[in-house]
Design an enzyme around this catalytic site. Sequence first.
Site, PDB file in Angstrom:
ATOM      1  N   TYR A   4     -28.696 -12.765 -44.517  1.00  0.00           N
ATOM      2  CA  TYR A   4     -28.690 -12.117 -43.021  1.00  0.00           C
ATOM      3  C   TYR A   4     -30.091 -11.853 -42.514  1.00  0.00           C
ATOM      4  O   TYR A   4     -30.480 -12.141 -41.540  1.00  0.00           O
ATOM      5  CB  TYR A   4     -27.928 -11.057 -43.219  1.00  0.00           C
ATOM      6  CG  TYR A   4     -27.435 -10.684 -41.655  1.00  0.00           C
ATOM      7  CD1 TYR A   4     -26.266 -11.051 -41.242  1.00  0.00           C
ATOM      8  CD2 TYR A   4     -28.218  -9.890 -40.941  1.00  0.00           C
ATOM      9  CE1 TYR A   4     -25.554 -10.305 -40.218  1.00  0.00           C
ATOM     10  CE2 TYR A   4     -27.751  -9.310 -39.631  1.00  0.00           C
ATOM     11  CZ  TYR A   4     -26.386  -9.815 -39.289  1.00  0.00           C
ATOM     12  OH  TYR A   4     -25.937  -9.405 -37.955  1.00  0.00           O
ATOM     13  N   PRO A  46     -21.794 -18.932 -34.947  1.00  0.00           N
ATOM     14  CA  PRO A  46     -22.847 -17.655 -34.413  1.00  0.00           C
ATOM     15  C   PRO A  46     -22.288 -16.512 -35.749  1.00  0.00           C
ATOM     16  O   PRO A  46     -22.989 -15.471 -35.486  1.00  0.00           O
ATOM     17  CB  PRO A  46     -22.124 -17.429 -33.080  1.00  0.00           C
ATOM     18  CG  PRO A  46     -20.876 -17.704 -33.276  1.00  0.00           C
ATOM     19  CD  PRO A  46     -20.776 -19.204 -33.931  1.00  0.00           C
ATOM     20  N   TYR A 105     -18.658  -6.393 -38.744  1.00  0.00           N
ATOM     21  CA  TYR A 105     -17.941  -7.587 -38.984  1.00  0.00           C
ATOM     22  C   TYR A 105     -16.625  -7.309 -39.505  1.00  0.00           C
ATOM     23  O   TYR A 105     -16.666  -6.625 -40.602  1.00  0.00           O
ATOM     24  CB  TYR A 105     -18.958  -8.505 -39.770  1.00  0.00           C
ATOM     25  CG  TYR A 105     -20.246  -8.980 -39.081  1.00  0.00           C
ATOM     26  CD1 TYR A 105     -21.309  -8.390 -39.023  1.00  0.00           C
ATOM     27  CD2 TYR A 105     -20.130 -10.436 -38.905  1.00  0.00           C
ATOM     28  CE1 TYR A 105     -22.451  -8.785 -38.429  1.00  0.00           C
ATOM     29  CE2 TYR A 105     -21.376 -10.728 -38.119  1.00  0.00           C
ATOM     30  CZ  TYR A 105     -22.636 -10.129 -38.172  1.00  0.00           C
ATOM     31  OH  TYR A 105     -23.762 -10.619 -37.538  1.00  0.00           O
ATOM     32  N   HIS A 152     -32.188  -2.529 -36.629  1.00  0.00           N
ATOM     33  CA  HIS A 152     -31.104  -2.261 -37.501  1.00  0.00           C
ATOM     34  C   HIS A 152     -31.138  -2.627 -38.968  1.00  0.00           C
ATOM     35  O   HIS A 152     -31.490  -3.519 -39.469  1.00  0.00           O
ATOM     36  CB  HIS A 152     -29.838  -3.309 -37.187  1.00  0.00           C
ATOM     37  CG  HIS A 152     -29.165  -2.838 -35.848  1.00  0.00           C
ATOM     38  ND1 HIS A 152     -27.854  -2.123 -35.751  1.00  0.00           N
ATOM     39  CD2 HIS A 152     -29.474  -2.943 -34.317  1.00  0.00           C
ATOM     40  CE1 HIS A 152     -27.650  -1.812 -34.440  1.00  0.00           C
ATOM     41  NE2 HIS A 152     -28.514  -2.470 -33.624  1.00  0.00           N
ATOM     42  N   LYS A 168     -27.779 -16.841 -37.011  1.00  0.00           N
ATOM     43  CA  LYS A 168     -28.871 -17.702 -37.436  1.00  0.00           C
ATOM     44  C   LYS A 168     -29.374 -18.753 -36.408  1.00  0.00           C
ATOM     45  O   LYS A 168     -30.613 -19.169 -36.656  1.00  0.00           O
ATOM     46  CB  LYS A 168     -28.366 -18.647 -38.666  1.00  0.00           C
ATOM     47  CG  LYS A 168     -28.351 -17.809 -39.881  1.00  0.00           C
ATOM     48  CD  LYS A 168     -29.862 -17.293 -40.783  1.00  0.00           C
ATOM     49  CE  LYS A 168     -29.826 -16.099 -41.489  1.00  0.00           C
ATOM     50  NZ  LYS A 168     -30.202 -15.064 -41.223  1.00  0.00           N
TER      51      LYS A 168
END
Length: 395
Positions: A389, A297, A205, A78, A301
């Site tokens: 991220y 979550p 998100y 991704h 990580k």
Amino acid sequence: MAQAQIIKTKVGIVGGGPAGLMLSHLLAKQGIDNLVVESRDHETIRNTHRAGILEAGSVKMLTDTGVDGRVLTEGDEHEGIDLRFNGESHPLDFKDLVDATVTLYAQNEVFVDLAAARKRDGGDVRYEAEVTEVLDLETTTPKFRFSDKDGAAFEVHCDILVGADGSRSFCRRAVTGEQDYKIEYPFAWFGILTEAPKSAPELIYANSPHGFALISQRSETVQRMYFQCDPAENVNDWSDDRIWAELQKRVDGPDGFQLKQGPIFDKTVLAFRSFVREPLSHGRMFLAGDAGHTVPPTGAKGLNLAFADVKVLFEAIDSFYATGSDALLEGYSDLALQRVWKAQNFSYWMTSMLHTREDASPFETKRALGELATVTGSRFGQQYLAESYTGWPHK
Ligand code: PHB
């Protein structure tokens, strides 16, 4: 009672999840004898659904060390995520922003690959074996006792004991008087697996007045989604229709975005918290992964942090056997904690920016939207999120 059978090994590892198995694999490759003891059975771990995002550094640890290349063929690379708020999508292109990508590959698949690699290489992994005691941690021969599924008792004598036994760690709780840092959150995630096509190319998100939602994926035909819920929520109160209505409400917007629905075949409520034990070592016992620290979550990580611990710990153990010096072992906790606190900050930040709190004032709700606008509104803001991220370089 029958005398416990004594097992001697160099490194005794409590916990056969991804952290314990990865450490065992790396040590074995280096010819360092080790034993893994895990309380659950293989099937239970294989069916425990967790986050699915691997940083490039984690993927590299799987492929470079010969665990398995399945992550490359079955994992899905991704190049970004979509932050959704005020009903609008804000794509972040990680490849463009920080020249990095992540791989969607479910944590239970990582476990399957590692367990298979240990089996292939003749590793000693005892499943369904309950640790009952850890002792002599402050000596050069730490020990632990366990009983196997038939009730036979064993005592493991080792040079180094590793607690990789998850967030409810027996090893961690065996040591008292250390510093624990923690916060609880007044919400949890309702997670589902559904047989449906992907709703969007990237993970979404979403911050909404109805609460957070995450639209993730597993494959072309199976999707993973979550919505923020009360920690006391009962999955049996939620029909498929009710779940879809709740998820859709949280991604609704003027662009008319619609989730692709299908039958739901797994529903779980995941409570979460932020937690760190300091230090991550006590004498000759070292904590790795969730045993030493837990993150919510939201930034995915958990597993990545566990692998980063394992990398640092493996290098320290390897140096101990190569040179006889325990300097790197002594530095393990401080070095691992540097990354742990960065990930704690990131996971806390993502969680608080994206979730809603029942007791939040209208000011706080608007402020969080201002924060999302700041992050998405400039290349610097986007890079800050993208760098965290995708993961900081391993030391
Ligand atoms: C997941 O696919 O399970 C997942 C992905 C990203 C997250 C958390 C969970 O941040």
